[in-house]
Write a protein that holds these residues in place. Structure first.
Motif, PDB file in Angstrom:
ATOM      1  N   ARG A   1     -23.394  65.810   7.854  1.00 20.57           N
ATOM      2  CA  ARG A   1     -22.808  64.570   7.327  1.00 20.57           C
ATOM      3  C   ARG A   1     -23.779  63.856   6.399  1.00 20.57           C
ATOM      4  O   ARG A   1     -23.398  63.355   5.316  1.00 20.57           O
ATOM      5  CB  ARG A   1     -22.427  63.642   8.486  1.00 20.57           C
ATOM      6  CG  ARG A   1     -21.745  62.343   8.035  1.00 20.57           C
ATOM      7  CD  ARG A   1     -21.280  61.554   9.256  1.00 20.57           C
ATOM      8  NE  ARG A   1     -20.576  60.362   8.851  1.00 20.57           N
ATOM      9  CZ  ARG A   1     -21.151  59.200   8.521  1.00 20.57           C
ATOM     10  NH1 ARG A   1     -22.485  59.104   8.590  1.00 20.57           N
ATOM     11  NH2 ARG A   1     -20.436  58.166   8.146  1.00 20.57           N
TER      12      ARG A   1
ATOM     13  N   ARG B   1     -23.927  65.681   3.124  1.00 22.27           N
ATOM     14  CA  ARG B   1     -22.656  65.538   2.399  1.00 22.27           C
ATOM     15  C   ARG B   1     -22.567  64.174   1.722  1.00 22.27           C
ATOM     16  O   ARG B   1     -22.183  64.063   0.535  1.00 22.27           O
ATOM     17  CB  ARG B   1     -21.497  65.739   3.378  1.00 22.27           C
ATOM     18  CG  ARG B   1     -20.112  65.533   2.739  1.00 22.27           C
ATOM     19  CD  ARG B   1     -19.009  65.842   3.727  1.00 22.27           C
ATOM     20  NE  ARG B   1     -18.985  64.960   4.878  1.00 22.27           N
ATOM     21  CZ  ARG B   1     -18.486  63.712   4.871  1.00 22.27           C
ATOM     22  NH1 ARG B   1     -18.012  63.190   3.737  1.00 22.27           N
ATOM     23  NH2 ARG B   1     -18.495  62.974   5.964  1.00 22.27           N
ATOM     24  N   LEU B   2     -22.930  63.121   2.479  1.00 23.34           N
ATOM     25  CA  LEU B   2     -22.863  61.774   1.906  1.00 23.34           C
ATOM     26  C   LEU B   2     -23.912  61.580   0.809  1.00 23.34           C
ATOM     27  O   LEU B   2     -23.681  60.838  -0.157  1.00 23.34           O
ATOM     28  CB  LEU B   2     -23.058  60.731   3.012  1.00 23.34           C
ATOM     29  CG  LEU B   2     -21.942  60.673   4.077  1.00 23.34           C
ATOM     30  CD1 LEU B   2     -22.304  59.645   5.145  1.00 23.34           C
ATOM     31  CD2 LEU B   2     -20.605  60.310   3.430  1.00 23.34           C
TER      32      LEU B   2
ATOM     33  N   ARG C   1     -14.934  68.878  10.140  1.00 24.77           N
ATOM     34  CA  ARG C   1     -14.798  67.674  10.962  1.00 24.77           C
ATOM     35  C   ARG C   1     -15.346  67.913  12.368  1.00 24.77           C
ATOM     36  O   ARG C   1     -16.071  67.064  12.920  1.00 24.77           O
ATOM     37  CB  ARG C   1     -13.330  67.272  11.026  1.00 24.77           C
ATOM     38  CG  ARG C   1     -13.075  65.947  11.765  1.00 24.77           C
ATOM     39  CD  ARG C   1     -11.597  65.630  11.871  1.00 24.77           C
ATOM     40  NE  ARG C   1     -10.973  65.623  10.569  1.00 24.77           N
ATOM     41  CZ  ARG C   1      -9.991  66.447  10.204  1.00 24.77           C
ATOM     42  NH1 ARG C   1      -9.566  67.359  11.057  1.00 24.77           N
ATOM     43  NH2 ARG C   1      -9.463  66.374   8.998  1.00 24.77           N
TER      44      ARG C   1
ATOM     45  N   GLY D   1     -22.423  62.745  -2.215  1.00 28.15           N
ATOM     46  CA  GLY D   1     -21.145  62.117  -2.517  1.00 28.15           C
ATOM     47  C   GLY D   1     -19.927  63.002  -2.341  1.00 28.15           C
ATOM     48  O   GLY D   1     -18.943  62.851  -3.081  1.00 28.15           O
ATOM     49  N   LEU D   2     -19.929  63.878  -1.362  1.00 26.69           N
ATOM     50  CA  LEU D   2     -18.773  64.739  -1.138  1.00 26.69           C
ATOM     51  C   LEU D   2     -17.937  64.230   0.038  1.00 26.69           C
ATOM     52  O   LEU D   2     -18.471  63.697   1.017  1.00 26.69           O
ATOM     53  CB  LEU D   2     -19.222  66.172  -0.814  1.00 26.69           C
ATOM     54  CG  LEU D   2     -19.914  66.972  -1.916  1.00 26.69           C
ATOM     55  CD1 LEU D   2     -20.324  68.349  -1.386  1.00 26.69           C
ATOM     56  CD2 LEU D   2     -18.998  67.127  -3.124  1.00 26.69           C
ATOM     57  N   THR D   3     -16.622  64.373  -0.086  1.00 27.90           N
ATOM     58  CA  THR D   3     -15.749  64.128   1.063  1.00 27.90           C
ATOM     59  C   THR D   3     -15.703  65.401   1.912  1.00 27.90           C
ATOM     60  O   THR D   3     -16.140  66.474   1.482  1.00 27.90           O
ATOM     61  CB  THR D   3     -14.324  63.782   0.615  1.00 27.90           C
ATOM     62  OG1 THR D   3     -13.759  64.913  -0.052  1.00 27.90           O
ATOM     63  CG2 THR D   3     -14.326  62.576  -0.327  1.00 27.90           C
ATOM     64  N   GLN D   4     -15.147  65.285   3.113  1.00 25.55           N
ATOM     65  CA  GLN D   4     -15.009  66.474   3.953  1.00 25.55           C
ATOM     66  C   GLN D   4     -14.108  67.513   3.293  1.00 25.55           C
ATOM     67  O   GLN D   4     -14.369  68.722   3.373  1.00 25.55           O
ATOM     68  CB  GLN D   4     -14.451  66.083   5.333  1.00 25.55           C
ATOM     69  CG  GLN D   4     -15.440  65.325   6.204  1.00 25.55           C
ATOM     70  CD  GLN D   4     -14.860  64.966   7.568  1.00 25.55           C
ATOM     71  OE1 GLN D   4     -13.642  64.935   7.746  1.00 25.55           O
ATOM     72  NE2 GLN D   4     -15.738  64.680   8.529  1.00 25.55           N
ATOM     73  N   ARG D   5     -13.044  67.055   2.602  1.00 27.65           N
ATOM     74  CA  ARG D   5     -12.159  67.979   1.899  1.00 27.65           C
ATOM     75  C   ARG D   5     -12.903  68.705   0.785  1.00 27.65           C
ATOM     76  O   ARG D   5     -12.748  69.929   0.627  1.00 27.65           O
ATOM     77  CB  ARG D   5     -10.964  67.206   1.330  1.00 27.65           C
ATOM     78  CG  ARG D   5     -10.136  67.978   0.293  1.00 27.65           C
ATOM     79  CD  ARG D   5      -9.475  69.206   0.895  1.00 27.65           C
ATOM     80  NE  ARG D   5      -8.488  68.859   1.900  1.00 27.65           N
ATOM     81  CZ  ARG D   5      -7.789  69.741   2.597  1.00 27.65           C
ATOM     82  NH1 ARG D   5      -8.034  71.036   2.438  1.00 27.65           N
ATOM     83  NH2 ARG D   5      -6.909  69.351   3.491  1.00 27.65           N
ATOM     84  N   GLU D   6     -13.720  67.992   0.048  1.00 28.47           N
ATOM     85  CA  GLU D   6     -14.457  68.619  -1.056  1.00 28.47           C
ATOM     86  C   GLU D   6     -15.486  69.626  -0.527  1.00 28.47           C
ATOM     87  O   GLU D   6     -15.658  70.714  -1.114  1.00 28.47           O
ATOM     88  CB  GLU D   6     -15.150  67.545  -1.895  1.00 28.47           C
ATOM     89  CG  GLU D   6     -14.169  66.703  -2.713  1.00 28.47           C
ATOM     90  CD  GLU D   6     -14.823  65.485  -3.330  1.00 28.47           C
ATOM     91  OE1 GLU D   6     -14.287  64.985  -4.338  1.00 28.47           O
ATOM     92  OE2 GLU D   6     -15.864  65.023  -2.789  1.00 28.47           O
TER      93      GLU D   6
ATOM     94  N   VAL E   1     -11.182  72.172   6.619  1.00 33.67           N
ATOM     95  CA  VAL E   1     -11.536  70.762   6.830  1.00 33.67           C
ATOM     96  C   VAL E   1     -11.724  70.483   8.321  1.00 33.67           C
ATOM     97  O   VAL E   1     -12.628  69.746   8.718  1.00 33.67           O
ATOM     98  CB  VAL E   1     -10.443  69.838   6.251  1.00 33.67           C
ATOM     99  CG1 VAL E   1     -10.761  68.375   6.535  1.00 33.67           C
ATOM    100  CG2 VAL E   1     -10.284  70.056   4.762  1.00 33.67           C
TER     101      VAL E   1
END
Length: 450
Positions: A22, A25-26, A47, A29-34, A43
């Motif tokens: 996490r 990823r943050l 998660r 700047g990525l979302t979980q989908r990306e 996804v």
């Protein structure tokens, strides 16, 4: 206040895997989908990893996530190390579950098996014996003895895994929250062959194991696996040997009608309860105490003293202390008195061997004994019929030599075969090396024409 994320190449050896994923990823700047699209991982998997629900990702999964996050060498190493720690932590959880694994709870107290239980528990607890097979005639109490031994071994700190075979008794309460419900069943299926490949052993080894520092599975401590009521003829000795080698701390306890007859097997022959002749004055004999426990359940109004106690002692002696036979006979006290029951046992006990509370589909002792008789070698079946004519079933080795005309060693083997099959028992009366054909065997044999 500004929240900062760890730099790309800063290792975080103590961070959980989900927090690392996490944080990286943050940071970019990525979302979980990306992240899922870039890594080709679902996804839901992303998660679950971030929430800590999935603690054992595959090596390929960790590599794909690291590639998608564009991690440098140090950050990638930290991510992989965290994934390995997650596997080890999961192994510790499974090991804790293994340590809590307990046998089923018996419905009734054990009567008269203190000596047998003590020997069995000591041999398995110490590891002196790693393969013990309890054999005896159906209804003699093999499952109940195994339950008692398993309970004491568990109290001593040994995990106990329990598997019910097709011939297992149903007089116990099994745990609904068994932490490893599949492990014992998987081991039993493996031992039977039955389409289960041998390469399943590493998976079995991983079930109750933690992980060594190099990532290989290993069993910590000892455990007891009970296979109750299994057909030992179905077990593969080669697979049995490999199972015991794979689990160095494993002890295997089997209950069945016949031994495995393999090297290293400890044959534990279970005879009926002691039931000496009433004239010997053994009112406290195990068979008498067992019958009285059954009597209290069906006729609490009967006071076991004087003539009533003498009748009980005689019934126990005539039925050879066989627990299932005694339980079936006691059930008839709902429809007759004690003196009438004694008279029936004395004249023709065969009808009493069906438990009145069993129902039309209930287990029938005569049927099970007849089935066991049918599996005996022909010379043994023939000998049973002849022995029924000898002094009410009691005989000596010399009687077998005289009846069969066979050499002494062969007669000795025949007697041993009958002892192992539970068809006869050693006589406790007179201090001689005598034997007696069980009443339930004579009754089933006469019905089957043996």
């Amino acid at each position: 206040m500004t929240l900062s994320h760890p730099p790309q190449d800063t290792p975080a050896p103590t961070a959980p895997l989900g927090s690392l994923i996490r944080g990286h990823r943050l940071r970019i700047g990525l979302t979980q989908r990306e992240l899922a699209d870039l890594s080709t991982i679902s996804v839901r998997a992303i998660r679950d990893l971030e929430k800590g629900k999935a603690q054992r990702p595959r090596t390929d999964t960790v590599r794909l996530i690291a590639d998608a996050l564009r991690l440098g060498p140090r950050a990638r190493t930290a991510l992989e190390a965290s994934a390995r720690r997650g596997s080890r932590a999961d192994g510790d959880v499974r090991l804790l579950s293994m340590e809590r694994a307990a046998p089923p709870v018996p419905l009734y107290p054990l009567v008269g098996r203190e000596a047998e239980t003590g020997v069995l528990v000591e041999e398995l607890r110490s590891g002196t014996e790693r393969l013990v097979t309890i054999v005896g005639l159906s209804g003699v109490g093999k499952t109940r003895l195994a339950l008692e031994a398993a309970a004491r071994l568990h109290d001593a700190g040994l995990p106990v895994l329990w598997h019910d075979g097709d011939g297992a008794a149903a007089d116990c309460l099994r745990a609904d929250d068994d932490p490893l419900p599949r492990f014992a069943d998987d081991c039993a299926r493996f031992l039977r062959g039955g389409g289960v490949p041998e390469d399943v052993l590493p998976e079995l080894a991983d079930a109750p194991a933690a992980l060594d520092d190099d990532g290989s599975p290993s069993v910590r401590g000892a455990a007891v696996l009970v296979l109750d009521g299994v057909d030992t003829a179905d077990l593969d000795f080669g697979r049995l040997s490999r199972l015991l080698r794979t689990f160095p701390g494993l002890r295997l306890l089997i209950t069945g009608d016949r031994p495995c007859n393999v090297p290293g097997e400890r044959l534990f022959l279970l005879s009926p309860l002691e039931a000496p002749a009433p004239a010997a004055g053994h009112a406290d004999a195990p068979a008498v105490r067992f019958f009285l426990s059954q009597l209290r359940r069906v006729r609490p109004d009967i006071v076991p003293e004087g003539q009533a106690l003498a009748d009980v002692a005689w019934i126990c002696h005539r039925l050879d202390g066989h627990p299932a036979a005694l339980g079936a006979a006691a059930s008839w006290l709902t429809v007759c008195d004690l003196s009438t029951l004694r008279n029936i046992v004395d004249s023709d006990p065969a009808p009493l061997l069906d438990h009145l509370a069993g129902g039309p589909d209930g287990s029938r002792l005569q049927v099970r004994v007849s089935r066991a008789l049918a599996t005996l070698p022909a010379p043994c079946r023939s000998l049973i019929g002849e022995l029924g004519e000898v002094r009410d079933g009691e005989f000596l080795l010399q009687d077998v030599v005289r009846l069969t005309g066979r050499p002494l060693p062969e007669c000795g083997r025949l007697i041993r075969e009958l002892l192992v099959g539970g068809m006869i028992r050693t006589s406790t009366d007179g201090g001689r090396s005598a034997f007696r054909v069980l009443c339930v065997v004579r009754a089933a044999g006469s019905t089957a024409g043996v």
